[in-house]
Design a protein around this motif. Structure first.
Motif, PDB file in Angstrom:
ATOM      1  N   UNK A  25      23.703  45.779  35.128  1.00  0.00           N
ATOM      2  CA  UNK A  25      25.133  45.627  35.585  1.00  0.00           C
ATOM      3  C   UNK A  25      25.195  44.723  36.741  1.00  0.00           C
ATOM      4  N   UNK A  26      23.690  44.457  37.909  1.00  0.00           N
ATOM      5  CA  UNK A  26      24.196  43.707  38.115  1.00  0.00           C
ATOM      6  C   UNK A  26      24.756  41.685  37.960  1.00  0.00           C
ATOM      7  N   UNK A  27      24.061  41.349  36.811  1.00  0.00           N
ATOM      8  CA  UNK A  27      24.445  40.275  36.511  1.00  0.00           C
ATOM      9  C   UNK A  27      25.582  40.126  35.838  1.00  0.00           C
ATOM     10  N   UNK A  28      26.607  41.348  35.371  1.00  0.00           N
ATOM     11  CA  UNK A  28      28.413  41.550  35.006  1.00  0.00           C
ATOM     12  C   UNK A  28      28.356  41.480  36.141  1.00  0.00           C
ATOM     13  N   UNK A  29      28.423  42.132  37.669  1.00  0.00           N
ATOM     14  CA  UNK A  29      28.891  42.436  39.210  1.00  0.00           C
ATOM     15  C   UNK A  29      28.911  40.440  38.887  1.00  0.00           C
ATOM     16  N   UNK A  30      27.533  39.638  38.694  1.00  0.00           N
ATOM     17  CA  UNK A  30      28.113  38.086  38.623  1.00  0.00           C
ATOM     18  C   UNK A  30      28.901  37.126  38.144  1.00  0.00           C
ATOM     19  N   UNK A  31      29.140  37.993  37.852  1.00  0.00           N
ATOM     20  CA  UNK A  31      29.161  37.547  36.283  1.00  0.00           C
ATOM     21  C   UNK A  31      30.496  37.275  36.743  1.00  0.00           C
ATOM     22  N   UNK A  32      31.383  38.657  37.068  1.00  0.00           N
ATOM     23  CA  UNK A  32      32.392  39.300  37.270  1.00  0.00           C
ATOM     24  C   UNK A  32      32.950  38.239  38.974  1.00  0.00           C
ATOM     25  N   UNK A  33      32.001  38.284  39.493  1.00  0.00           N
ATOM     26  CA  UNK A  33      32.473  37.452  40.791  1.00  0.00           C
ATOM     27  C   UNK A  33      32.550  35.038  40.819  1.00  0.00           C
ATOM     28  N   UNK A  34      32.310  35.664  39.758  1.00  0.00           N
ATOM     29  CA  UNK A  34      31.882  34.012  39.147  1.00  0.00           C
ATOM     30  C   UNK A  34      33.474  33.384  38.624  1.00  0.00           C
ATOM     31  N   UNK A  35      33.333  34.245  38.175  1.00  0.00           N
ATOM     32  CA  UNK A  35      35.072  35.075  37.068  1.00  0.00           C
ATOM     33  C   UNK A  35      36.169  34.549  38.250  1.00  0.00           C
ATOM     34  N   UNK A  36      35.991  35.479  39.426  1.00  0.00           N
ATOM     35  CA  UNK A  36      37.016  35.205  39.797  1.00  0.00           C
ATOM     36  C   UNK A  36      37.152  34.335  41.084  1.00  0.00           C
ATOM     37  N   UNK A  99      36.398  27.248  26.388  1.00  0.00           N
ATOM     38  CA  UNK A  99      37.709  28.447  26.281  1.00  0.00           C
ATOM     39  C   UNK A  99      36.994  28.782  27.631  1.00  0.00           C
ATOM     40  N   UNK A 100      38.077  29.587  28.337  1.00  0.00           N
ATOM     41  CA  UNK A 100      37.612  30.199  29.776  1.00  0.00           C
ATOM     42  C   UNK A 100      37.615  31.519  29.287  1.00  0.00           C
ATOM     43  N   UNK A 101      36.523  32.261  30.700  1.00  0.00           N
ATOM     44  CA  UNK A 101      36.146  33.385  30.228  1.00  0.00           C
ATOM     45  C   UNK A 101      37.617  34.142  31.299  1.00  0.00           C
ATOM     46  N   UNK A 102      37.509  35.242  31.427  1.00  0.00           N
ATOM     47  CA  UNK A 102      39.005  36.270  31.449  1.00  0.00           C
ATOM     48  C   UNK A 102      38.267  37.222  32.530  1.00  0.00           C
ATOM     49  N   UNK A 103      38.789  37.403  33.794  1.00  0.00           N
ATOM     50  CA  UNK A 103      38.520  38.853  34.392  1.00  0.00           C
ATOM     51  C   UNK A 103      38.512  40.250  33.687  1.00  0.00           C
ATOM     52  N   UNK A 104      39.074  40.259  32.053  1.00  0.00           N
ATOM     53  CA  UNK A 104      39.235  40.773  31.292  1.00  0.00           C
ATOM     54  C   UNK A 104      37.637  40.324  31.040  1.00  0.00           C
ATOM     55  N   UNK A 105      37.480  40.478  30.955  1.00  0.00           N
ATOM     56  CA  UNK A 105      35.919  39.942  29.074  1.00  0.00           C
ATOM     57  C   UNK A 105      34.394  40.345  30.665  1.00  0.00           C
ATOM     58  N   UNK A 106      34.898  40.409  31.597  1.00  0.00           N
ATOM     59  CA  UNK A 106      33.741  41.176  32.864  1.00  0.00           C
ATOM     60  C   UNK A 106      33.794  42.345  32.820  1.00  0.00           C
ATOM     61  N   UNK A 107      35.247  42.056  32.779  1.00  0.00           N
ATOM     62  CA  UNK A 107      35.329  44.235  32.679  1.00  0.00           C
ATOM     63  C   UNK A 107      35.274  45.078  32.269  1.00  0.00           C
ATOM     64  N   UNK A 108      35.332  44.468  30.905  1.00  0.00           N
ATOM     65  CA  UNK A 108      35.001  44.798  29.480  1.00  0.00           C
ATOM     66  C   UNK A 108      33.608  45.191  29.680  1.00  0.00           C
ATOM     67  N   UNK A 109      32.659  43.938  29.584  1.00  0.00           N
ATOM     68  CA  UNK A 109      31.657  44.337  30.352  1.00  0.00           C
ATOM     69  C   UNK A 109      30.500  45.757  30.777  1.00  0.00           C
ATOM     70  N   UNK A 110      31.501  45.610  32.324  1.00  0.00           N
ATOM     71  CA  UNK A 110      31.842  46.875  32.803  1.00  0.00           C
ATOM     72  C   UNK A 110      31.630  48.041  31.996  1.00  0.00           C
ATOM     73  N   UNK A 111      32.392  48.203  31.511  1.00  0.00           N
ATOM     74  CA  UNK A 111      33.236  49.402  30.497  1.00  0.00           C
ATOM     75  C   UNK A 111      32.099  49.835  29.439  1.00  0.00           C
ATOM     76  N   UNK A 112      31.316  48.176  28.591  1.00  0.00           N
ATOM     77  CA  UNK A 112      30.968  48.839  27.487  1.00  0.00           C
ATOM     78  C   UNK A 112      29.681  49.620  28.490  1.00  0.00           C
TER      79      UNK A 112
END
Ligand SMILES: [Fe+2]
Ligand SMILES: [Fe+2]
Length: 137
Positions: A25-36, A99-112
């Motif tokens: 969970x922490x890594x998904x959040x860190x990835x999401x922050x970095x993408x943002x 290819x760029x990682x989008x915010x949707x990708x981080x959200x996908x992992x959070x939801x998954x």
């Protein structure tokens, strides 16, 4: 607010599994922050790789518990794990080719992970390591 919010309902009671889940969970959040901040940053690729490594380690650990406890949902559980591994590999390949990682990708992992922990890991004995009762017992 973090996109992957940890919740005590995810606790399996097996320390190593719970530590790994929380770290994911922490890594998904860190990835999401970095993408943002900047999804073109090399940091994004680093966090994606960290997520893939942690996921692989976690699945290996959890599958050992599931196998030892003769979990009846083992096959479908493993299929979900394999599907996420495939998704992670595809994303890493795409990212490595520019290819760029989008915010949707981080959200996908959070939801998954939220869905998988609550609905699959915890279901029918999940990864709690206790042998399931024999059918009809
Ligand atoms: Fe799982
Ligand atoms: Fe898990």
């Amino acid at each position: 607010m973090p996109i992957a919010s940890w919740n005590s309902r995810f606790l399996t009671g097996i320390e190593i599994i719970d530590i790994q889940h929380e770290a994911l969970f922490e890594t998904v959040n860190t990835l999401a922050d970095a993408v943002k901040v900047n999804n073109a940053s090399p940091r994004v690729g680093g966090y994606l790789e960290m997520l893939a490594t942690q996921t692989q380690e976690h699945f290996t650990t959890e599958e050992r518990f599931l196998t030892e406890s003769r979990n009846r949902q083992l096959r479908s559980h493993l299929e979900e794990h394999r599907a996420l591994n495939t998704k992670l590999q595809e994303l890493q390949t795409r990212h490595n080719h520019g290819g760029l990682v989008s915010a949707d990708v981080a959200l996908f992992f959070a939801e998954w992970f939220a869905h998988h922990l609550a609905e699959v890991d915890m279901a029918n004995g999940g990864s709690n390591g206790k042998p399931e009762p024999a059918p009809g017992a």
